[in-house]
Design a protein around this motif. Structure first.
Motif, PDB file in Angstrom:
ATOM      1  N   THR A  28       0.859  -1.179   0.000  1.00  0.00           N
ATOM      2  CA  THR A  28       0.000   0.000   0.000  1.00  0.00           C
ATOM      3  C   THR A  28       0.899   1.234   0.000  1.00  0.00           C
ATOM      4  OG1 THR A  28      -1.841   1.129   1.089  1.00  0.00           O
ATOM      5  CG2 THR A  28      -0.182   0.136   2.524  1.00  0.00           C
ATOM      6  N   PRO A  31      -0.037   5.135   3.635  1.00  0.00           N
ATOM      7  CA  PRO A  31      -0.993   4.712   4.676  1.00  0.00           C
ATOM      8  C   PRO A  31      -0.921   5.642   5.886  1.00  0.00           C
ATOM      9  CG  PRO A  31       1.000   3.418   4.848  1.00  0.00           C
ATOM     10  CD  PRO A  31       1.179   4.300   3.641  1.00  0.00           C
ATOM     11  N   ASP A  95      -6.031   2.954   5.383  1.00  0.00           N
ATOM     12  CA  ASP A  95      -6.045   3.810   4.205  1.00  0.00           C
ATOM     13  C   ASP A  95      -6.305   5.242   4.647  1.00  0.00           C
ATOM     14  OD1 ASP A  95      -7.699   1.263   2.255  1.00  0.00           O
ATOM     15  OD2 ASP A  95      -5.580   1.880   2.243  1.00  0.00           O
TER      16      ASP A  95
END
Lengths: 115, 113
Positions: A28, A31, A95
């Motif tokens: 990811t 974050p 997120d």
């Protein structure tokens, strides 16, 4: 898929010694990152959170500090440990936005014993 | 002060029993409520509840939120020994410019064969 790593898994340190715990996230970008402490028989207490590199906010006054030198790396430190620093330290990520922004996912944790 | 209270603190049941875990909260700027299962290490995400009255279901686990009465329940039917864990409830609040999780102390569930 996203994964989160923490190390070490366990640590025994004497009072007054320094501390460095590391957390890294894979899979990811950008974050939000969090450090929590869980004392025996108690819920998780938020210590620090970060919304980006070099951006750290502290939730509780203590002798711990946090740093985020890279986008997916979060470090928890102390110059001199206290007995009361013993506990289970968990790193988490979420997120920044979107429908899953409220969900936080936790790493495996570090069990710290200060003697 | 924001707070999340879970009950009971611990529960011992036998396999096949149905259990209900409770979570009540008093927070400002409520955003969502999350349930986690914690076995030996990291809590694992179970459910996120944002709207009242809509049941979330995953296998034998289900959960519902009541935003008027400020509580949520987590039900586990036909319990198995693998359900033994600490179940954590957390409420998401918006505070200081970010989404913050406030955790309850957890319910420790032990399922005996």
């Amino acid at each position: 898929s996203q994964t989160i790593h923490q190390w070490p898994a366990t640590l025994v340190q004497p009072v007054g010694s320094p501390l460095s715990l590391e957390c890294t996230v894979e899979g990811t970008s950008n974050p939000n990152l969090y450090w929590y402490r869980q004392a025996a028989g108690r819920g998780l207490q938020l210590l620090f959170y970060s919304v980006g590199i070099g951006q750290i906010s502290s939730e509780v006054p203590q002798n711990l500090s946090a740093s985020r030198p890279q986008d997916r790396q979060f470090i928890l430190s102390s110059k001199k440990l206290l007995l009361s620093d013993s506990g289970f330290y968990l790193c988490a990520w979420s997120d920044i936005g979107g429908p899953t922004a409220y969900e936080q996912y936790f790493g495996p944790g570090t069990r710290l014993t200060v003697t | 002060e924001d707070k999340v209270v879970q009950s009971p603190l611990s529960l011992v049941v036998h396999e096949g029993d149905t259990v209900t875990l409770n979570c009540s909260y008093e927070v400002t700027n409520f955003r969502s409520l999350l349930w986690y299962k914690q076995e030996k290490k990291a809590p694992t995400f179970l459910f996120m509840l944002t709207s009242s009255g809509i049941e979330k279901k995953s296998g034998r686990l289900s959960s519902i939120l009541d935003k008027k009465e400020l509580f949520s329940i987590l039900n586990i039917t036909a319990t198995q020994t693998g359900d033994s864990a600490i179940y954590l409830c957390a409420v998401v609040t918006f505070s200081g410019g970010y989404n913050k999780l406030i955790f309850g102390a957890g319910t420790r569930l032990a399922v005996h064969p």
